[in-house]
Design an enzyme around this catalytic site. Sequence first.
Site, mmCIF file in Angstrom:
data_model
loop_
_atom_site.group_PDB
_atom_site.id
_atom_site.type_symbol
_atom_site.label_atom_id
_atom_site.label_comp_id
_atom_site.label_asym_id
_atom_site.label_seq_id
_atom_site.Cartn_x
_atom_site.Cartn_y
_atom_site.Cartn_z
ATOM 1 N N ASP A 1 0.858 -1.196 0.000
ATOM 2 C CA ASP A 1 0.000 0.000 0.000
ATOM 3 C C ASP A 1 0.888 1.238 0.000
ATOM 4 O O ASP A 1 1.729 1.416 0.882
ATOM 5 C CB ASP A 1 -0.896 -0.028 1.254
ATOM 6 C CG ASP A 1 -1.963 1.058 1.222
ATOM 7 O OD1 ASP A 1 -3.121 0.749 1.523
ATOM 8 O OD2 ASP A 1 -1.629 2.221 0.929
ATOM 9 N N ASP B 1 -3.466 2.205 -5.546
ATOM 10 C CA ASP B 1 -2.235 2.232 -4.737
ATOM 11 C C ASP B 1 -2.048 0.992 -3.867
ATOM 12 O O ASP B 1 -1.198 0.978 -2.995
ATOM 13 C CB ASP B 1 -2.193 3.510 -3.882
ATOM 14 C CG ASP B 1 -2.828 3.347 -2.520
ATOM 15 O OD1 ASP B 1 -3.880 2.684 -2.423
ATOM 16 O OD2 ASP B 1 -2.261 3.878 -1.552
ATOM 17 N N GLU B 2 -2.814 -0.032 -4.130
ATOM 18 C CA GLU B 2 -2.849 -1.134 -3.186
ATOM 19 C C GLU B 2 -3.040 -2.464 -3.907
ATOM 20 O O GLU B 2 -3.862 -2.544 -4.816
ATOM 21 C CB GLU B 2 -4.057 -0.871 -2.286
ATOM 22 C CG GLU B 2 -4.105 -1.537 -0.990
ATOM 23 C CD GLU B 2 -5.463 -1.262 -0.324
ATOM 24 O OE1 GLU B 2 -5.867 -2.094 0.460
ATOM 25 O OE2 GLU B 2 -6.106 -0.230 -0.623
HETATM 26 N N1 DCP Z 1 -8.673 8.140 -1.650
HETATM 27 C C1 DCP Z 1 -9.760 8.983 -1.904
HETATM 28 N N2 DCP Z 1 -10.786 9.056 -1.014
HETATM 29 C C2 DCP Z 1 -10.772 8.325 0.123
HETATM 30 C C3 DCP Z 1 -9.704 7.459 0.394
HETATM 31 C C4 DCP Z 1 -8.657 7.396 -0.522
HETATM 32 O O1 DCP Z 1 -9.782 9.650 -2.932
HETATM 33 N N3 DCP Z 1 -11.777 8.408 0.992
HETATM 34 C C5 DCP Z 1 -7.552 8.097 -2.608
HETATM 35 C C6 DCP Z 1 -6.465 9.040 -2.188
HETATM 36 C C7 DCP Z 1 -5.394 8.177 -1.607
HETATM 37 C C8 DCP Z 1 -5.573 6.883 -2.358
HETATM 38 O O2 DCP Z 1 -6.967 6.800 -2.649
HETATM 39 O O3 DCP Z 1 -4.104 8.714 -1.787
HETATM 40 C C9 DCP Z 1 -5.124 5.672 -1.569
HETATM 41 O O4 DCP Z 1 -5.896 5.511 -0.398
HETATM 42 P P1 DCP Z 1 -5.282 5.009 0.966
HETATM 43 O O5 DCP Z 1 -6.416 4.664 1.852
HETATM 44 O O6 DCP Z 1 -4.249 3.959 0.713
HETATM 45 O O7 DCP Z 1 -4.595 6.304 1.590
HETATM 46 P P2 DCP Z 1 -3.187 6.944 1.298
HETATM 47 O O8 DCP Z 1 -2.382 6.135 0.355
HETATM 48 O O9 DCP Z 1 -3.401 8.361 0.893
HETATM 49 O O10 DCP Z 1 -2.515 6.974 2.727
HETATM 50 P P3 DCP Z 1 -1.891 5.757 3.572
HETATM 51 O O11 DCP Z 1 -0.452 6.069 3.729
HETATM 52 O O12 DCP Z 1 -2.615 5.756 4.857
HETATM 53 O O13 DCP Z 1 -2.127 4.502 2.766
HETATM 54 MG MG MG Z 2 -2.170 4.077 0.620
#
Ligand code: DCP
Ligand code: MG
Length: 367
Positions: free
Chosen positions: A10, A105-106
């Site tokens: 992730d 991203d995952e």
């Molecule tokens: N995303 C979004 N709306 C949300 C959750 C996520 O648009 N409610 C998008 C933005 C994030 C991406 O999806 O960058 C990936 O989600 P993640 O939950 O993996 O969050 P992040 O990668 O941003 O942070 P982390 O380091 O906690 O994984």
């Molecule tokens: Mg993420």
Amino acid sequence: MSQRKIIHIDMDAFYASVEQRDHPEYRGKPIAVGGLPEKRGVVATASYEARKYGIHSAMSSYRALKLCPDLIFVRPRFDAYKEASLQIRRIFADYTDLIEPLSLDEAYLDITENKPGIPSATLIAREIKARIFAETGLTASAGVSYNKFLAKVASDLNKPDGLTLITPQQAERFIETLPIGKFYGIGQKTEPRLKAMGIHTGADLKALPEEAMEQLFGRSAPFYYQMVRGVDERPVETSWIRKSVGAENTFERDLEDPAEMLEELRPLVLDVLDWMRRNDTYGRTLTLKVKYDDFQQITRSRTVDAPLTTLEDIMALLQSLLATTEAGKRKVRLLGVSLAKLEDRKEKQPDNSSTSDALSRQLLLEF
Ligand code: DCP
Ligand code: MG
């Protein structure tokens, strides 16, 4: 049964990290990718610097600005995120073909058998992280374990830039102390309900008698029973593109009341929506399947102009579809729902040129 080796990768603060990489002036600063506060926008994600202020995904941008007046708002550039996503998927493919992306991203990787023939899953995870950083300039966190549930929890434990291994020997103790909200499928709705019942950790969940498990989780009870005992047999599923996604249920007793049928359709719709959200797709053709008690099966379909993304819209449509069947006059033993004509909505979005309105719609789709 032989033990599997699963890695969950992730990316860290994905959209925000891409923006900080491409705009050096944002580095080390609290930034939020998403819509503007004055346009009633929503935060898609926040940089780790911004998270210190309590800012997180899905929060209103207005509230985020209140928490951190220095917050920098950045418009999303989905093409850039898609590009990074493709890069990391190409890296994964050097190790295995068993890749299940959950979002841009995952992904889960089953590396029990892997192309370079590396016996250590931890070593592979370390190598993948290093390559992601070298090739994209972004950091990822990895979780390594013998099933999907534990690998995913593990990847979240030491963010950012983490690498966490949960061995079969550690699993039992780890799960017992795990807060209940970290369990697969236990979200913001179920968590408070469980806590109100005094269930705070895996150990509490494990101690529940079977009947209580059934009351809480219905037909998913056996899955939770196993998961809390460290067993999760879900395979890493590679289907990247699907024409439709559906869910159906055969009932223990035949249903007679249309209102009850709609209630039974609701969790099926939630399953379908969950899949669509995770796979970044949407559908416009809704199909209802009804099997009567004499096993005769019929379907009713409708295609609408706008993508179906909310429970309410889909339930309303299902209600009108159900009204065109003989359900109620005849008993029903099975109900199913599916959504077809899935399209990659990222591809449909004009980059940068979208209005704020389009932007907030887009972000709502993510939730
Ligand atoms: N995303 C979004 N709306 C949300 C959750 C996520 O648009 N409610 C998008 C933005 C994030 C991406 O999806 O960058 C990936 O989600 P993640 O939950 O993996 O969050 P992040 O990668 O941003 O942070 P982390 O380091 O906690 O994984
Ligand atoms: Mg993420």
